[in-house]
Design an enzyme around this catalytic site. Structure first.
Site, PDB file in Angstrom:
ATOM      1  N   LYS A 116      11.214  23.787  46.306  1.00  0.00           N
ATOM      2  CA  LYS A 116      11.322  23.116  45.009  1.00  0.00           C
ATOM      3  C   LYS A 116      10.933  24.027  43.860  1.00  0.00           C
ATOM      4  O   LYS A 116      11.490  23.930  42.770  1.00  0.00           O
ATOM      5  CB  LYS A 116      10.476  21.840  44.990  1.00  0.00           C
ATOM      6  N   LYS A 198      21.817  16.664  54.861  1.00  0.00           N
ATOM      7  CA  LYS A 198      21.231  15.353  55.126  1.00  0.00           C
ATOM      8  C   LYS A 198      21.721  14.334  54.106  1.00  0.00           C
ATOM      9  O   LYS A 198      21.941  14.683  52.951  1.00  0.00           O
ATOM     10  CB  LYS A 198      19.712  15.449  55.009  1.00  0.00           C
ATOM     11  N   LYS A 201      19.762  10.035  48.711  1.00  0.00           N
ATOM     12  CA  LYS A 201      20.074   9.159  47.580  1.00  0.00           C
ATOM     13  C   LYS A 201      20.227   9.950  46.288  1.00  0.00           C
ATOM     14  O   LYS A 201      20.759   9.452  45.315  1.00  0.00           O
ATOM     15  CB  LYS A 201      18.992   8.088  47.428  1.00  0.00           C
TER      16      LYS A 201
END
Ligand code: TRP
Length: 337
Positions: A116, A198, A201
């Site tokens: 990240k 994967k 959302k």
């Protein structure tokens, strides 16, 4: 409510978006099964959610919807605790105490943070760096024996174990050292648009995921568009046929059958027939959950009572652990000699 002879499980899920079927098949549905055999504590981790920017009104709505969706999926408030992390202040407090017993070096090794930080650069939040210590606090507050999580969380559970062991060693035995529990089925539901990734959302392509809230026609449409391959036969091969294998995995989860059973049912179908079959199975599986979700959302007082009562019970367990830790660290004890 809790049975002394049963082990304790704790797990958390972020209210960072509407849940997908990957959240359901990979996490929530396993919790529903586990709650019969364990003293179960489930937490909507809103403190973790704010490690990235959140719109306040959206966070508020998602938090309550996530809680309702977990209950609608079958978490039974008579058996399990379900509450918002921010309702129990001991999570933040223990996090600080553990921060002062954690090392920059071990934290800097966390791969999720490293990934990240590449994307976010200098404006990455301190909270994101600290995320795993907060997670350790979540787990350690409840004398947790077992932590059911996805395999992307292995390193974080390992860190929680290290922090617990170190604290026990430096002070005296205080924390239960938890074990990770990595469910097999459904933990790797892939994107419908790109079966190499994967299902998430946060994918910008909304056809990549199925939300638990999606209506039947939306579900059927998304499966119709799902990426397959240039062959014509339905069979399971994770290397050669990633798209079809993913659909077989989803079908087996929705039907509660094994992959070979799913394969046997679907062999001989055309891709179009097969996709329709998977769509129907998923819609049938989500139907009753959506009905319960609506009912819960339409009775806010009852829903809030479940969450508040759970938070009360959680608070009393968590505060006991917190007091113990404060004492061992050497904070002044009023009334002591
Ligand atoms: N980090 C977990 C995830 O993204 C969520 C989480 C927060 C959690 N605290 C936890 C999971 C404690 C298990 C135990 O999936």
């Amino acid at each position: 409510m809790f049975d002394k002879d049963k082990k304790i499980i704790f797990s958390g899920i972020q209210p960072s978006g509407d849940f997908t079927i990957a959240n359901y098949f990979g996490a929530i549905r396993n919790w529903v099964l586990l709650q019969n055999d364990y003293n179960s504590i489930f937490c909507v981790v809103d403190l973790h959610a704010i490690t990235v920017p959140q719109e306040p009104a959206v966070l508020r709505r998602r938090s309550i919807e996530c809680a309702a969706m977990i209950l609608a999926s079958g978490i039974d408030p008579e058996k399990s605790l379900l509450f918002f992390q921010s309702s129990v202040s001991a999570h933040s407090e223990l996090c600080w105490l553990l921060n002062c017993n954690s090392y920059m070096g071990e934290m800097a090794r966390m791969t999720q943070y490293k990934e990240k930080s590449v994307k976010q650069g200098d404006t990455i939040r301190v909270g994101l760096f600290d995320y795993p210590v907060l997670m350790a606090a979540d787990i350690l507050l409840y004398n947790t024996d077992i932590v059911p999580v996805g395999d992307d969380q292995t390193q974080h559970v390992e860190l929680a174990r290290n922090i617990a062991e170190r604290f026990n060693h430096n002070y005296s035995p205080t924390f239960v050292v938890p074990e990770g529990y990595y469910g097999k089925a459904g933990s790797r539901i892939m994107s419908l648009a790109n079966p190499e990734k994967k299902m998430s959302k946060s994918d910008e392509n909304t056809n990549a995921f199925i939300l638990m809230k999606d209506k039947r026609d939306v579900i059927m449409n998304k499966f119709k568009r799902a990426v397959t391959d240039s062959e014509t036969e339905v069979y399971y091969d994770k290397e050669k046929k990633k798209g079809i294998s993913n659909l077989l995995e989803i079908y087996s989860c929705a039907k509660g059958i094994t992959i070979p059973e799913a394969e046997a049912e679907c062999r001989g179908m055309s891709y179009a027939e097969f996709k329709e079959c998977v769509g129907t199975a998923v819609a049938d599986c989500l139907d009753p959950i959506q009905v319960r979700f609506e009912a819960l959302m339409n009775d806010k007082p009852a829903l809030e009572k479940i969450l508040m009562d759970s938070a009360d019970a959680a608070r009393s367990i968590a505060n006991k652990t917190l007091r113990k830790v404060q004492k061992k660290i050497g904070f002044y004890q009023f009334g002591s000699k």
